[in-house]
Write a protein that holds these residues in place. Structure first.
Motif, mmCIF file in Angstrom:
data_model
loop_
_atom_site.group_PDB
_atom_site.id
_atom_site.type_symbol
_atom_site.label_atom_id
_atom_site.label_comp_id
_atom_site.label_asym_id
_atom_site.label_seq_id
_atom_site.Cartn_x
_atom_site.Cartn_y
_atom_site.Cartn_z
ATOM 1 N N SER A 110 12.637 6.974 -26.049
ATOM 2 C CA SER A 110 13.499 7.408 -27.139
ATOM 3 C C SER A 110 12.714 7.540 -28.441
ATOM 4 O O SER A 110 12.839 8.532 -29.168
ATOM 5 C CB SER A 110 14.650 6.422 -27.318
ATOM 6 N N ALA A 111 11.873 6.537 -28.726
ATOM 7 C CA ALA A 111 11.058 6.586 -29.949
ATOM 8 C C ALA A 111 10.080 7.761 -29.912
ATOM 9 O O ALA A 111 9.886 8.446 -30.921
ATOM 10 C CB ALA A 111 10.298 5.271 -30.112
ATOM 11 N N LEU A 112 9.477 8.015 -28.751
ATOM 12 C CA LEU A 112 8.560 9.140 -28.618
ATOM 13 C C LEU A 112 9.294 10.458 -28.849
ATOM 14 O O LEU A 112 8.806 11.337 -29.562
ATOM 15 C CB LEU A 112 7.908 9.141 -27.227
ATOM 16 N N ARG A 115 9.857 10.998 -32.483
ATOM 17 C CA ARG A 115 8.619 11.352 -33.192
ATOM 18 C C ARG A 115 8.223 12.807 -32.938
ATOM 19 O O ARG A 115 7.667 13.460 -33.813
ATOM 20 C CB ARG A 115 7.474 10.438 -32.769
ATOM 21 N N LEU A 116 8.474 13.277 -31.711
ATOM 22 C CA LEU A 116 8.153 14.661 -31.380
ATOM 23 C C LEU A 116 9.091 15.630 -32.075
ATOM 24 O O LEU A 116 8.723 16.770 -32.342
ATOM 25 C CB LEU A 116 8.201 14.889 -29.866
ATOM 26 N N GLY A 117 10.302 15.198 -32.374
ATOM 27 C CA GLY A 117 11.269 16.021 -33.084
ATOM 28 C C GLY A 117 11.881 17.112 -32.228
ATOM 29 O O GLY A 117 11.691 17.174 -31.015
ATOM 30 N N GLN A 118 12.599 17.992 -32.920
ATOM 31 C CA GLN A 118 13.279 19.088 -32.216
ATOM 32 C C GLN A 118 12.367 20.300 -32.122
ATOM 33 O O GLN A 118 11.529 20.501 -32.986
ATOM 34 C CB GLN A 118 14.562 19.439 -32.948
#
Length: 146
Positions: A110-112, A115-118
């Motif tokens: 979930s955190a990754l 961080r990667l975003g949309q």
């Protein structure tokens, strides 16, 4: 599916592990009862394959409820397992498997993803795991899938 192999003969343990992996079954090895207990506390296993005569505590002390006599055919050991459907049957009854993911994995993924975003690249495959969703259909590479 994840299996714990508890066997003090290292070559036999490795052969069983390798055979299970060929059947798409994840497997860890413990060489004695103490190591087995440590792994059982740390990890979630769907099944343990153990030598009843391992160093302390013995296979009897770990609570074995079924057995195969050595030597055994590996096909006999995996007969009731279907790793692709992720189902186990014993004596015609369905055996519920534990959730293969820990909360730590979910939180990390979930955190990754955040961080990667949309656009969101990490897709969840219920009962299977996670995959990177590039939006490209592997069957029709020229198009996209929904």
């Amino acid at each position: 599916m994840r299996v714990l192999i508890v066997e003090d003969e290292s070559y036999l343990a490795e052969a069983i592990r390798d055979g299970l992996r060929l059947e798409a079954i994840a497997a860890d090895i413990a060489c004695d009862g103490e190591c087995a207990w440590e792994l059982l506390v740390l990890n979630s296993y769907d099944l343990a394959v153990l030598d009843r005569d391992i160093p302390a505590p013995s296979g009897f002390g770990i609570g074995a409820d079924d057995h195969l006599t050595k030597p055994f055919d590996l096909r006999e050991a995996v007969l009731r397992l279907d790793p692709f459907c992720r189902e186990v049957f014993r004596d015609g009854r369905h055996v519920a498997l534990t959730d293969p993911f820990t909360n730590a994995v979910r939180i990390t993924v979930s955190a990754l993803g955040k961080r990667l975003g949309q656009p969101w690249l990490i897709a969840t495959e219920p009962g299977v795991g996670y995959r990177i969703d590039t939006g490209i259909d592997p069957v029709h590479p020229g198009g996209t899938h929904e």
